[in-house]
Design an enzyme around this catalytic site. Structure first.
Site, PDB file in Angstrom:
ATOM      1  CG  LEU A 121      -1.899  -1.108   1.391  1.00 33.67           C
ATOM      2  CD1 LEU A 121      -2.531  -1.070   2.784  1.00 33.67           C
ATOM      3  CD2 LEU A 121      -2.960  -1.009   0.301  1.00 33.67           C
TER       4      LEU A 121
ATOM      5  CG  ASP B  19       1.652  -3.168   2.940  1.00 37.30           C
ATOM      6  OD1 ASP B  19       2.583  -2.416   2.623  1.00 37.30           O
ATOM      7  OD2 ASP B  19       0.545  -3.156   2.362  1.00 37.30           O
TER       8      ASP B  19
ATOM      9  CD  GLU C 106       5.809   0.541  15.043  1.00 29.41           C
ATOM     10  OE1 GLU C 106       6.554   0.852  15.965  1.00 29.41           O
ATOM     11  OE2 GLU C 106       5.608   1.276  14.055  1.00 29.41           O
ATOM     12  CG  ASP C 107       1.474  -1.055  10.966  1.00 29.47           C
ATOM     13  OD1 ASP C 107       1.448  -0.126  11.784  1.00 29.47           O
ATOM     14  OD2 ASP C 107       2.017  -0.967   9.856  1.00 29.47           O
TER      15      ASP C 107
ATOM     16  NE  ARG D 244      -0.087  -3.854   6.798  1.00 24.31           N
ATOM     17  CZ  ARG D 244       0.841  -3.250   7.522  1.00 24.31           C
ATOM     18  NH1 ARG D 244       0.886  -1.933   7.545  1.00 24.31           N
ATOM     19  NH2 ARG D 244       1.722  -3.926   8.212  1.00 24.31           N
TER      20      ARG D 244
ATOM     21  NE  ARG E 273      -4.075   2.036   6.282  1.00 22.98           N
ATOM     22  CZ  ARG E 273      -2.872   1.592   5.955  1.00 22.98           C
ATOM     23  NH1 ARG E 273      -2.185   0.879   6.805  1.00 22.98           N
ATOM     24  NH2 ARG E 273      -2.365   1.846   4.777  1.00 22.98           N
TER      25      ARG E 273
ATOM     26  CG  HIS F  60       0.526   4.280  10.825  1.00 20.03           C
ATOM     27  ND1 HIS F  60       1.279   3.480   9.978  1.00 20.03           N
ATOM     28  CD2 HIS F  60      -0.664   3.660  10.960  1.00 20.03           C
ATOM     29  CE1 HIS F  60       0.563   2.426   9.637  1.00 20.03           C
ATOM     30  NE2 HIS F  60      -0.621   2.503  10.212  1.00 20.03           N
TER      31      HIS F  60
ATOM     32  CB  ILE G  64       5.236   0.548   0.088  1.00 18.59           C
ATOM     33  CG1 ILE G  64       6.398  -0.178   0.770  1.00 18.59           C
ATOM     34  CG2 ILE G  64       5.161   0.194  -1.389  1.00 18.59           C
ATOM     35  CD1 ILE G  64       6.192  -1.695   0.845  1.00 18.59           C
TER      36      ILE G  64
ATOM     37  CB  CYS H 250       6.609   0.248   9.915  1.00 17.01           C
ATOM     38  SG  CYS H 250       6.237   1.917   9.626  1.00 17.01           S
TER      39      CYS H 250
END
Ligand code: GLY
Length: 256
Positions: free
Chosen positions: A18, A61, A66-67, A86, A134, A164, A245, A251
């Site tokens: 993304l 991704d 970290e997400d 994701r 998000r 973010h 990206i 991240c």
């Protein structure tokens, strides 16, 4: 202080990650692999034992570990990423988290709540959580329900422009906060010593404090000088392919 990190190797599908910045072009996969190895070396040089998870081609991704999780001392939150492509990364990261946390220590954000770890910034016992495209209010509310009984404070931060929270603001240590754009004047962070990232170097606002040193993306000399002037040793590492990206230094790992 951190002792461990978890990373996931980039997959070939990374080129389809993304992005809100298609003008930067597609990542070069081979170059991304080399940069990822250098990033892991930088974490190791800060004293971390690094667990490297295998590439996952189904999730472009997925190197941005970290997400899908937020890790603390004695607790872990498996998030519910807000980006549809994701969502599956939450289940994907769970077995790695279970190596280090018992089931009673693991919480899960569930629909309709969404949350991505890139929106979570810890400063001591306070967790600032970005309300972003998000991460929604229900995700923040669930996160607060998990953490407040453990003695943590959760503060929602409405975002205006950045992807973010940590795209634009990152805590170093000793009260020093690296800020850019919408966070330069935010009253939420007035108690900290704010250091605006020099104009044109906004990407480097996502620099990463690890055990006394700060890892800074290479190519941002003014930010590097700024961080050095605060007394932190700097380690530079190139993340140009991840930047294409919308990926930054933080991240690419979970530190705990
Ligand atoms: N490509 C990173 C993200 O959009 O989540």
């Amino acid at each position: 202080m951190f002792t461990r990190a978890i990373v996931r190797r980039p997959c070939r599908a990374l080129i389809n990650g993304l992005t809100g910045n298609p003008q930067l072009g597609k990542p070069d996969f081979e170059k991304a692999l080399v940069q990822h190895e250098q990033y892991v070396d930088a974490l190791k040089s800060c004293g971390l034992a690094v667990t490297e998870l295998p590439a996952e081609e189904g999730f472009p991704d997925s190197c941005f570990v970290e997400d899908p999780a937020v890790l603390g001392e004695g607790w872990a939150v498996i998030t519910n990423p807000g980006a549809p492509s994701r969502k599956g990364e939450a289940g994907l990261i769970l077995p790695a988290i279970e190596r280090f946390y018992s089931s009673s220590q693991i919480f899960r954000v569930t629909d309709p709540g969404t949350l991505e770890g890139g929106d979570v910034m810890r400063i001591d016992h306070t967790y600032y959580v970005g309300l972003s495209a998000r991460t929604n209010a229900e995700g923040v509310a669930q996160f607060a329900r998990f953490l407040e009984p453990l003695g943590c404070r959760v503060v929602a931060v409405p975002l205006e422009k950045v992807l973010h929270l940590k795209t634009g603001v990152n805590y170093l240590a000793e009260g020093h906060l690296l800020v850019s754009g919408e966070f330069e004047d935010s009253p939420l962070f007035a108690a900290f010593e704010r250091h605006p990232v020099p104009q044109g170097e906004e990407y480097a606002a996502n620099s990463l404090w690890v055990n006394g040193a700060v890892i800074v993306p290479s190519g941002f000399p003014k930010t590097t000088a700024l961080i050095r002037s605060l007394g932190f040793p700097v380690k530079e590492t190139d993340t140009s392919e991840f930047r294409k990206i919308d990926g930054g230094l933080s991240c690419l790992s979970l530190r705990f």
